[in-house]
Structure formats: structure tokens, C-alpha cells
Design a protein around this motif. Structure first.
Motif, PDB file in Angstrom:
ATOM      1  N   TYR A  36     119.209 -44.688 -23.640  1.00 15.47           N
ATOM      2  CA  TYR A  36     120.330 -43.839 -24.018  1.00 15.47           C
ATOM      3  C   TYR A  36     120.641 -42.846 -22.905  1.00 15.47           C
ATOM      4  O   TYR A  36     119.754 -42.146 -22.409  1.00 15.47           O
ATOM      5  CB  TYR A  36     120.013 -43.062 -25.294  1.00 15.47           C
ATOM      6  N   THR A  37     121.903 -42.751 -22.555  1.00 11.99           N
ATOM      7  CA  THR A  37     122.352 -41.845 -21.512  1.00 11.99           C
ATOM      8  C   THR A  37     122.461 -40.417 -22.038  1.00 11.99           C
ATOM      9  O   THR A  37     122.325 -40.158 -23.239  1.00 11.99           O
ATOM     10  CB  THR A  37     123.737 -42.257 -20.988  1.00 11.99           C
ATOM     11  N   ASP A  38     122.726 -39.491 -21.139  1.00 13.99           N
ATOM     12  CA  ASP A  38     123.112 -38.143 -21.539  1.00 13.99           C
ATOM     13  C   ASP A  38     124.582 -38.167 -21.966  1.00 13.99           C
ATOM     14  O   ASP A  38     125.192 -39.237 -22.086  1.00 13.99           O
ATOM     15  CB  ASP A  38     122.853 -37.141 -20.407  1.00 13.99           C
ATOM     16  N   ILE A  39     125.180 -37.009 -22.174  1.00 13.27           N
ATOM     17  CA  ILE A  39     126.532 -36.952 -22.738  1.00 13.27           C
ATOM     18  C   ILE A  39     127.602 -37.503 -21.803  1.00 13.27           C
ATOM     19  O   ILE A  39     128.742 -37.697 -22.221  1.00 13.27           O
ATOM     20  CB  ILE A  39     126.914 -35.519 -23.144  1.00 13.27           C
ATOM     21  N   PHE A  40     127.237 -37.795 -20.553  1.00  6.26           N
ATOM     22  CA  PHE A  40     128.235 -38.248 -19.578  1.00  6.26           C
ATOM     23  C   PHE A  40     128.399 -39.772 -19.563  1.00  6.26           C
ATOM     24  O   PHE A  40     129.192 -40.301 -18.791  1.00  6.26           O
ATOM     25  CB  PHE A  40     127.872 -37.724 -18.193  1.00  6.26           C
ATOM     26  N   CYS A 123     118.390 -36.061 -22.700  1.00  7.70           N
ATOM     27  CA  CYS A 123     119.229 -35.020 -23.284  1.00  7.70           C
ATOM     28  C   CYS A 123     119.630 -35.432 -24.713  1.00  7.70           C
ATOM     29  O   CYS A 123     118.765 -35.739 -25.535  1.00  7.70           O
ATOM     30  CB  CYS A 123     120.435 -34.777 -22.378  1.00  7.70           C
ATOM     31  N   LEU A 124     120.905 -35.454 -25.034  1.00 10.72           N
ATOM     32  CA  LEU A 124     121.321 -35.951 -26.342  1.00 10.72           C
ATOM     33  C   LEU A 124     120.807 -37.369 -26.549  1.00 10.72           C
ATOM     34  O   LEU A 124     120.421 -37.748 -27.658  1.00 10.72           O
ATOM     35  CB  LEU A 124     122.841 -35.898 -26.470  1.00 10.72           C
ATOM     36  N   GLY A 125     120.776 -38.143 -25.485  1.00 16.53           N
ATOM     37  CA  GLY A 125     120.219 -39.491 -25.564  1.00 16.53           C
ATOM     38  C   GLY A 125     118.738 -39.501 -25.887  1.00 16.53           C
ATOM     39  O   GLY A 125     118.231 -40.465 -26.464  1.00 16.53           O
ATOM     40  N   GLY A 126     118.021 -38.429 -25.517  1.00 18.30           N
ATOM     41  CA  GLY A 126     116.624 -38.309 -25.910  1.00 18.30           C
ATOM     42  C   GLY A 126     116.486 -38.160 -27.407  1.00 18.30           C
ATOM     43  O   GLY A 126     115.548 -38.686 -28.029  1.00 18.30           O
ATOM     44  N   HIS A 127     117.431 -37.437 -28.011  1.00 18.76           N
ATOM     45  CA  HIS A 127     117.466 -37.316 -29.469  1.00 18.76           C
ATOM     46  C   HIS A 127     117.776 -38.673 -30.097  1.00 18.76           C
ATOM     47  O   HIS A 127     117.152 -39.071 -31.097  1.00 18.76           O
ATOM     48  CB  HIS A 127     118.517 -36.273 -29.850  1.00 18.76           C
ATOM     49  N   PHE A 144     113.198 -37.915 -22.934  1.00 18.09           N
ATOM     50  CA  PHE A 144     113.249 -36.954 -21.838  1.00 18.09           C
ATOM     51  C   PHE A 144     114.136 -35.774 -22.235  1.00 18.09           C
ATOM     52  O   PHE A 144     115.311 -35.955 -22.544  1.00 18.09           O
ATOM     53  CB  PHE A 144     113.811 -37.600 -20.566  1.00 18.09           C
ATOM     54  N   TYR A 145     113.550 -34.586 -22.239  1.00 20.20           N
ATOM     55  CA  TYR A 145     114.197 -33.320 -22.601  1.00 20.20           C
ATOM     56  C   TYR A 145     115.248 -33.498 -23.703  1.00 20.20           C
ATOM     57  O   TYR A 145     116.426 -33.154 -23.540  1.00 20.20           O
ATOM     58  CB  TYR A 145     114.802 -32.614 -21.374  1.00 20.20           C
ATOM     59  N   PRO A 146     114.815 -34.019 -24.885  1.00 16.15           N
ATOM     60  CA  PRO A 146     115.767 -34.245 -25.985  1.00 16.15           C
ATOM     61  C   PRO A 146     116.307 -32.935 -26.540  1.00 16.15           C
ATOM     62  O   PRO A 146     115.557 -31.970 -26.733  1.00 16.15           O
ATOM     63  CB  PRO A 146     114.919 -34.975 -27.023  1.00 16.15           C
ATOM     64  N   THR A 147     117.579 -32.889 -26.795  1.00 18.68           N
ATOM     65  CA  THR A 147     118.209 -31.697 -27.370  1.00 18.68           C
ATOM     66  C   THR A 147     118.449 -31.895 -28.864  1.00 18.68           C
ATOM     67  O   THR A 147     118.671 -33.009 -29.328  1.00 18.68           O
ATOM     68  CB  THR A 147     119.546 -31.392 -26.684  1.00 18.68           C
ATOM     69  N   PHE A 176     109.464 -32.413 -21.584  1.00 18.71           N
ATOM     70  CA  PHE A 176     110.356 -31.269 -21.444  1.00 18.71           C
ATOM     71  C   PHE A 176     110.155 -30.613 -20.082  1.00 18.71           C
ATOM     72  O   PHE A 176     109.118 -30.786 -19.435  1.00 18.71           O
ATOM     73  CB  PHE A 176     110.055 -30.212 -22.517  1.00 18.71           C
ATOM     74  N   GLY A 177     111.145 -29.820 -19.670  1.00 20.64           N
ATOM     75  CA  GLY A 177     110.996 -28.925 -18.536  1.00 20.64           C
ATOM     76  C   GLY A 177     110.780 -27.511 -19.057  1.00 20.64           C
ATOM     77  O   GLY A 177     111.392 -27.107 -20.049  1.00 20.64           O
ATOM     78  N   SER A 178     109.930 -26.757 -18.389  1.00 20.16           N
ATOM     79  CA  SER A 178     109.595 -25.426 -18.893  1.00 20.16           C
ATOM     80  C   SER A 178     110.758 -24.449 -18.790  1.00 20.16           C
ATOM     81  O   SER A 178     110.774 -23.425 -19.476  1.00 20.16           O
ATOM     82  CB  SER A 178     108.385 -24.864 -18.126  1.00 20.16           C
ATOM     83  N   ARG A 179     111.742 -24.763 -17.945  1.00 22.27           N
ATOM     84  CA  ARG A 179     112.882 -23.866 -17.758  1.00 22.27           C
ATOM     85  C   ARG A 179     114.160 -24.421 -18.382  1.00 22.27           C
ATOM     86  O   ARG A 179     115.265 -24.130 -17.924  1.00 22.27           O
ATOM     87  CB  ARG A 179     113.114 -23.605 -16.268  1.00 22.27           C
ATOM     88  N   ASP A 180     114.005 -25.199 -19.432  1.00 22.49           N
ATOM     89  CA  ASP A 180     115.152 -25.796 -20.109  1.00 22.49           C
ATOM     90  C   ASP A 180     115.682 -24.814 -21.147  1.00 22.49           C
ATOM     91  O   ASP A 180     115.040 -24.588 -22.174  1.00 22.49           O
ATOM     92  CB  ASP A 180     114.718 -27.096 -20.787  1.00 22.49           C
ATOM     93  N   PRO A 181     116.862 -24.233 -20.934  1.00 19.18           N
ATOM     94  CA  PRO A 181     117.387 -23.260 -21.899  1.00 19.18           C
ATOM     95  C   PRO A 181     117.812 -23.890 -23.216  1.00 19.18           C
ATOM     96  O   PRO A 181     117.921 -23.193 -24.232  1.00 19.18           O
ATOM     97  CB  PRO A 181     118.591 -22.661 -21.172  1.00 19.18           C
ATOM     98  N   HIS A 182     118.031 -25.197 -23.217  1.00 16.12           N
ATOM     99  CA  HIS A 182     118.427 -25.880 -24.449  1.00 16.12           C
ATOM    100  C   HIS A 182     117.231 -26.140 -25.366  1.00 16.12           C
ATOM    101  O   HIS A 182     117.401 -26.323 -26.573  1.00 16.12           O
ATOM    102  CB  HIS A 182     119.130 -27.197 -24.128  1.00 16.12           C
TER     103      HIS A 182
END
Length: 242
Positions: A36-40, A123-127, A144-147, A176-182
Motif C-alpha cells: 500500500y502506498t502513501d496518500i500520493f 503512512c495511510l497505507g501502513g494503516h 511503516f509509520y502507519p497513521t 515508527f520514526g521517533s520524530r514523527d509528529p503524526h
């Protein structure tokens, strides 16, 4: 490893899902990975990552995540592209995301060159990959860094994905990344606590120090090549059962 790449239209109940299938050259069979891709959507950046995964010996299927709103569109990594991607997500129901997942997994299962099914997403694709893990056909999943896992945010409605964590019967890794604001520390803690509370035992959580959101996207200032290599190596090792 040389790769073969084709574009297909996967039939779904109310649309067709443009997808790119990437596999090693040869007859196979190979383990199949729903990516799954990110939102792009199907950007060259994401396809480069898909090719790297395929080169590890997988058949990778990368579907568009907005086949109704943005069929055939790969968005730019700019504010306009971001807003278009978020708008398409807001117009897609959880039921539609789930229906599309079933369609793509059915397509992959029916191929003669795929053995075991796996899922991965960004991202959204991680969800979306997390929700793909609800399907008993999916043996292992990497997010990967699922939102939106911690608060149910996915599309037009509350996805409530964490509440269904007990439906996951395959292996699960979340990075996750430790500096992910999402997905800040409290959101990561809420996610992990819910996963353990659901009784998941074959579970790994990695938090990469200094990693920003979308650190694996190889365009822009957030990209971290070292963490990207580490994340892909971990994913392949995890998929291969260590």
C-alpha cells in the motif's frame, strides 16, 4: 536480480483498481506482497521501494488506494498533492478500503505464481496494511509509520482498527520514526498497549531514533537513506521468518 513489471486492472465490485505488479524474472512461484502506498498513490518514489522489495524475491502488487476519486493519478509531493490525497481519503469509507483489499488479495491468490501472501504499507497505507492483516490469508504484515491507528482516523469514518487487533492471526511488525509528529510517543504507546492487550504475541515494534514521518520516501528533506536501508532489511528478514 532482474525484474518484470506490468500494469493490471483488478476488478472490484464498484470500480477497477489500477495496480502495478513487480516480480523477479522467471516462472516463480514467489511469496506475494500487497504493498500500500502513501496518500500520493503510484509515484515513482514508491515504485522504487516496491522494486527493491521485489528484488528480495517477492511478487509485489501495488494498487491505487483511491481508484474511485483519483484513478490513474500519481500526485505530486507538494501542498496541492497533499491536499488532493487527504481529500480523496476523506471521501473513501472504511468499507470501500476493505472491499478494495479483498479484491486485490483475491486477484493475488488466484495467480499461479504466488505462494504465501504478505502485506506492507506506508503512512495511510501502513494503516491499510494493518487492516489487511485481518484477512487470514495474510501470513505476515509490516506497517511503516502507519497513521491513524491510535485514533481510528483513516477515511470518511472512524475505522476503529485497533479495536479489531485480535482479528490479526499472522505476524506483525510496526516501524515508527521517533520524530514523527503524526504518531508521537503517546500515540505509539497507545497503539502498542492495544496490540498487547489484544493478545498478539508474534509482534515487533521498532522506533528509529531521528526518523521523521515518511523517512523512506526518497524525495525531499525527510528522507533518511540509512534508516530506509535498515527498515527494508528488517522487513525482508521479518518476512523470511528471521
Amino acid at each position: 536480480m532482474k525484474l518484470r513489471e506490468t500494469e493490471v486492472l483488478v476488478p472490484a465490485p464498484d470500480c477497477q483498481i489500477r495496480s502495478v505488479v513487480i516480480s523477479p524474472v522467471g516462472e516463480g512461484p514467489w511469496p506475494g506482497v500487497l504493498l500500500y502506498t502513501d496518500i500520493f498513490q503510484l509515484t515513482e518514489s514508491t515504485l522504487r521501494t516496491a522494486r527493491r522489495l521485489a528484488s528480495a524475491g517477492y511478487l509485489v502488487c501495488v494498487p491505487e488506494i483511491y481508484p474511485r476519486a483519483l484513478a490513474g493519478v500519481a500526485l505530486e509531493f507538494d501542498d496541492a498533492g497533499k491536499q488532493a490525497g487527504l481529500a480523496a481519503a476523506a471521501g473513501t469509507s472504511t468499507a470501500q478500503f476493505d472491499s478494495d483489499r479483498v479484491a486485490v488479495l483475491d486477484f493475488m491468490e488466484q495467480r499461479g505464481d504466488i505462494t504465501e501472501l504478505r502485506a506492507v504499507g506506508f503512512c495511510l497505507g501502513g494503516h491499510l496494511a494493518f487492516r489487511a492483516a485481518f484477512d487470514p490469508r495474510v501470513a505476515a504484515t509490516v506497517c511503516f509509520y502507519p497513521t491513524g491507528l491510535h485514533d481510528g482516523a483513516l477515511g470518511a469514518d472512524d475505522a476503529g482498527s485497533l479495536a479489531r487487533a485480535a482479528d490479526i492471526h499472522g505476524r506483525l511488525m510496526v516501524i515508527f520514526g521517533s520524530r514523527d509528529p503524526h504518531v508521537p510517543a503517546d500515540a505509539r504507546l497507545r497503539t502498542l498497549s492495544a496490540l498487547y492487550a489484544a493478545g498478539l504475541e508474534d509482534l515487533e515494534l521498532h522506533v528509529y531514533a531521528g526518523g521523521e514521518h515518511a523517512f523512506m520516501r526518497d524525495i525531499g528533506a525527510r528522507h533518511d537513506p540509512e534508516l530506509t536501508d535498515l527498515a527494508l532489511t528488517e522487513a525482508v528478514s521479518f518476512f523470511n521468518g528471521r
